[in-house]
Design an enzyme around this catalytic site. Structure first.
Site, short mmCIF file in Angstrom:
data_model
loop_
_atom_site.label_atom_id
_atom_site.label_comp_id
_atom_site.label_asym_id
_atom_site.label_seq_id
_atom_site.Cartn_x
_atom_site.Cartn_y
_atom_site.Cartn_z
N THR A 132 8.78 -0.28 -6.34
CA THR A 132 8.96 0.62 -7.01
C THR A 132 10.34 0.40 -7.99
OG1 THR A 132 9.76 2.93 -7.19
CG2 THR A 132 10.23 1.88 -5.30
N ASP A 133 10.62 1.04 -9.01
CA ASP A 133 11.88 0.86 -9.83
C ASP A 133 13.13 1.64 -9.13
OD1 ASP A 133 11.17 3.39 -10.34
OD2 ASP A 133 11.26 3.45 -12.37
N GLU A 134 12.58 2.60 -8.08
CA GLU A 134 13.64 3.28 -7.52
C GLU A 134 14.47 2.49 -6.57
OE1 GLU A 134 12.53 7.00 -5.80
OE2 GLU A 134 10.78 7.24 -7.13
N TYR A 158 13.56 7.11 0.79
CA TYR A 158 12.35 6.28 0.28
C TYR A 158 12.84 5.28 -0.38
CZ TYR A 158 8.85 5.01 -2.98
OH TYR A 158 7.85 4.41 -3.78
N LYS A 162 11.96 1.11 0.68
CA LYS A 162 11.22 0.14 -0.41
C LYS A 162 11.92 -1.04 -0.55
CE LYS A 162 7.45 0.44 -1.93
NZ LYS A 162 6.21 0.40 -1.29
P1 NAD Z 1 0.43 7.51 -1.78
O1 NAD Z 1 1.32 8.03 -1.12
O2 NAD Z 1 -0.61 8.22 -2.64
O3 NAD Z 1 -0.79 6.64 -0.97
C1 NAD Z 1 -0.10 6.00 0.01
C2 NAD Z 1 -1.47 5.26 0.93
O4 NAD Z 1 -0.90 4.33 2.04
C3 NAD Z 1 -2.23 6.46 1.60
O5 NAD Z 1 -3.47 6.22 1.66
C4 NAD Z 1 -1.77 6.45 3.25
O6 NAD Z 1 -2.64 6.75 3.81
C5 NAD Z 1 -1.62 4.87 3.24
N1 NAD Z 1 -0.74 4.72 4.33
C6 NAD Z 1 0.50 5.11 4.57
N2 NAD Z 1 1.16 4.46 5.73
C7 NAD Z 1 0.18 3.63 5.97
C8 NAD Z 1 0.27 2.55 7.14
N3 NAD Z 1 1.22 2.57 8.00
N4 NAD Z 1 -0.72 1.80 7.34
C9 NAD Z 1 -1.98 1.91 6.52
N5 NAD Z 1 -1.83 2.91 5.32
C10 NAD Z 1 -1.02 3.70 5.16
O7 NAD Z 1 1.06 6.50 -2.56
P2 NAD Z 1 0.96 5.72 -4.07
O8 NAD Z 1 1.52 6.72 -5.11
O9 NAD Z 1 -0.40 5.39 -4.25
O10 NAD Z 1 1.80 4.43 -4.12
C11 NAD Z 1 1.32 3.46 -3.71
C12 NAD Z 1 2.46 2.25 -3.64
O11 NAD Z 1 3.08 2.03 -5.01
C13 NAD Z 1 3.49 2.51 -2.70
O12 NAD Z 1 3.68 1.31 -2.14
C14 NAD Z 1 4.55 3.00 -3.46
O13 NAD Z 1 5.67 2.68 -3.01
C15 NAD Z 1 4.33 2.14 -4.75
N6 NAD Z 1 4.65 2.93 -6.09
C16 NAD Z 1 4.42 4.31 -6.26
C17 NAD Z 1 4.72 4.77 -7.58
C18 NAD Z 1 4.31 6.33 -7.94
O14 NAD Z 1 4.60 6.80 -8.95
N7 NAD Z 1 3.60 6.80 -7.43
C19 NAD Z 1 5.43 3.90 -8.46
C20 NAD Z 1 5.97 2.85 -8.29
C21 NAD Z 1 5.55 2.42 -7.03
P1 TYD Z 2 8.47 12.85 -8.23
O1 TYD Z 2 7.19 13.05 -8.90
O2 TYD Z 2 8.88 13.25 -6.81
O3 TYD Z 2 8.71 11.08 -8.62
P2 TYD Z 2 10.04 10.53 -8.06
O4 TYD Z 2 10.87 11.27 -7.17
O5 TYD Z 2 9.49 9.29 -7.32
O6 TYD Z 2 10.60 10.03 -9.33
O7 TYD Z 2 9.54 13.42 -9.17
C1 TYD Z 2 9.67 13.19 -10.62
C2 TYD Z 2 10.54 13.86 -11.04
O8 TYD Z 2 10.53 15.30 -11.04
C3 TYD Z 2 12.05 13.75 -10.41
O9 TYD Z 2 13.02 13.56 -11.07
C4 TYD Z 2 12.03 14.93 -9.56
C5 TYD Z 2 11.46 15.92 -10.55
N1 TYD Z 2 10.70 17.05 -9.79
C6 TYD Z 2 10.98 18.52 -10.09
O10 TYD Z 2 11.84 18.71 -10.97
N2 TYD Z 2 10.25 19.50 -9.58
C7 TYD Z 2 9.41 18.93 -8.62
O11 TYD Z 2 8.71 20.30 -7.84
C8 TYD Z 2 9.20 17.85 -7.93
C9 TYD Z 2 8.05 17.53 -7.22
C10 TYD Z 2 9.80 16.76 -8.85
#
Ligand code: NAD
Ligand code: TYD
Length: 352
Positions: A132-134, A158, A162
């Site tokens: 992630t960019d975080e 988080y 990561k």
């Molecule tokens: P998500 O939370 O929707 O899904 C995570 C999945 O991992 C779930 O299916 C869960 O059951 C599985 N999981 C959790 N712990 C596990 C373990 N110990 N062993 C096997 N499986 C396990 O997450 P997402 O949004 O799909 O993100 C996927 C990846 O992308 C993550 O690594 C996250 O850090 C990264 N990412 C997400 C975003 C975003 O905006 N969602 C952005 C950048 C990077």
């Molecule tokens: P989120 O979807 O949780 O992603 P991330 O924290 O990984 O960026 O949140 C996106 C942005 O929206 C973040 O700045 C937090 C804000 N946010 C709200 O303002 N209200 C909400 O109820 C949630 C879940 C997020």
């Protein structure tokens, strides 16, 4: 074949579905099925012989070793993680367990497998870690977007977990020669997104006539990428990325949270007008800010474009329209994910 972990979650499942719609190459999908994992998302490929689902934990070395031995994948793509910042604030332990210890175990299992491969297969093998960019922390409003050279300064549990996983992956490359790749992506949105995150939460709360919670002043900025563009970027990095390198992935779509929510409300006003004739934006409610809330994320995805020719296909306007339409036409999926556990989270987090 390839091994995908976390392929029942939001991005992993989109990746699996996209992959099987493009290639014949099979996928083994290892997922622990936490609250965020959802087999409904994979319903369309339930009977597809190219998809093998395994319920298990990336930290379980025996399970992972047996999978690797049996299926002999040419690559591993690690999506598995705990991913919700707010949950990491309430309960960081599971983030340390999966995102740090889990990754350590997965790297160790992978290394044993990789070491035993013949030289040609060793050279072609890739371990792609999705991050992630975080990890880069927060930006001031005028700062340049994050590049691959930006220092790691994670602010939430988080992001710190990561960042730790990225460091482990890097070290397994530098120390043991494992051919790794890391992608650091901005905020994703699109179909099958669990409704604890801002965009699906806004759509579903609006449709249910519930308040739309905005943290603080709502002027935090995120760079949004349509999930299918992220999947395409991962495929591109897997094919052409240089082992040991990291690639930033982003949408060139910076928006404040308030703008995002207002755009969604406007789309819903047109697609599903409220019975009382008001705009959905009247449901917006400003609530207490997230502790340690990062003000701005922005990604410079120039390296990925220059070296591997990837650019996002969707603008925020086209991607968000598709997303809203998807949620409006997939009520069954929504009903199934908003289970008891989800309601508990909502009342714990937003209750007061
Ligand atoms: P998500 O939370 O929707 O899904 C995570 C999945 O991992 C779930 O299916 C869960 O059951 C599985 N999981 C959790 N712990 C596990 C373990 N110990 N062993 C096997 N499986 C396990 O997450 P997402 O949004 O799909 O993100 C996927 C990846 O992308 C993550 O690594 C996250 O850090 C990264 N990412 C997400 C975003 C975003 O905006 N969602 C952005 C950048 C990077
Ligand atoms: P989120 O979807 O949780 O992603 P991330 O924290 O990984 O960026 O949140 C996106 C942005 O929206 C973040 O700045 C937090 C804000 N946010 C709200 O303002 N209200 C909400 O109820 C949630 C879940 C997020």
């Amino acid at each position: 074949m390839i091994l995908v972990t976390g392929g029942a979650g939001f991005i992993g499942a989109n990746f699996v579905l996209d992959w099987l719609s493009i290639y014949e190459e099979p996928i083994v999908n290892l997922d622990k099925l936490t609250y965020a994992g959802n087999l409904d998302t994979l319903a369309d490929i339930r009977n597809d012989a190219r998809h093998v689902f395994m319920h298990g934990d990336i930290a379980d070395r025996e399970t992972v070793a047996a999978l690797l031995e049996k299926y002999q994948p040419r690559a591993i793509i690690n999506f598995a993680a705990e991913t919700h910042v707010d949950r990491s604030i309430h309960g960081p332990e599971v983030f340390i367990k999966t995102n740090i210890v889990g990754i350590f175990n997965l790297l160790e299992s992978t290394l044993s497998y990789w070491k035993a491969l013949p030289p040609e297969r060793q050279a072609a093998f890739r371990f792609l870690h999705v991050s992630t960019d975080e990890v880069y922390g927060t930006l001031s409003p005028t700062a340049e977007p994050f590049t691959e050279a930006s220092p790691y300064e994670p602010n939430s549990p988080y992001a710190a977990s990561k960042a730790s996983s990225d460091h482990l992956v890097r070290a397994w490359h530098c120390t043991y020669g494992l051919p790794t790749l890391i992608t650091n992506c901005s905020n994703n949105y699109g179909p099958y997104h669990f409704p604890e995150k801002l965009i699906p939460l806004t759509i579903l709360n609006a449709l249910a006539e519930k308040p739309i919670p905005i943290y603080g002043d709502g002027k935090q900025v995120r760079d949004w990428l349509f999930v299918k563009d992220h999947c395409a970027a991962i495929r591109r990095v897997l094919e052409g990325g240089k082992a040991g390198e990291g690639y930033n992935v982003g949408g060139w779509n910076e928006k404040t949270n308030l703008d995002v929510v207002n755009i969604i409300c406007k789309l819903l006003d047109e697609a599903r007008p409220r019975p009382n004739g008001d705009s959905y934006s009247r449901l917006i409610e400003f609530v207490s800010d997230r502790p340690g809330h990062d003000r701005r994320y922005a990604i410079d995805a120039g390296k990925l474009e220059r070296e591997l020719g990837w650019r996002p296909a969707e603008s925020f306007e086209t991607g968000i329209k598709k997303t809203v339409e998807w949620y409006l036409s997939h009520q069954g999926w929504v009903d199934n994910v908003t289970s008891g556990a989800y309601h508990e989270w909502v009342s714990q987090h937003y209750g007061s």
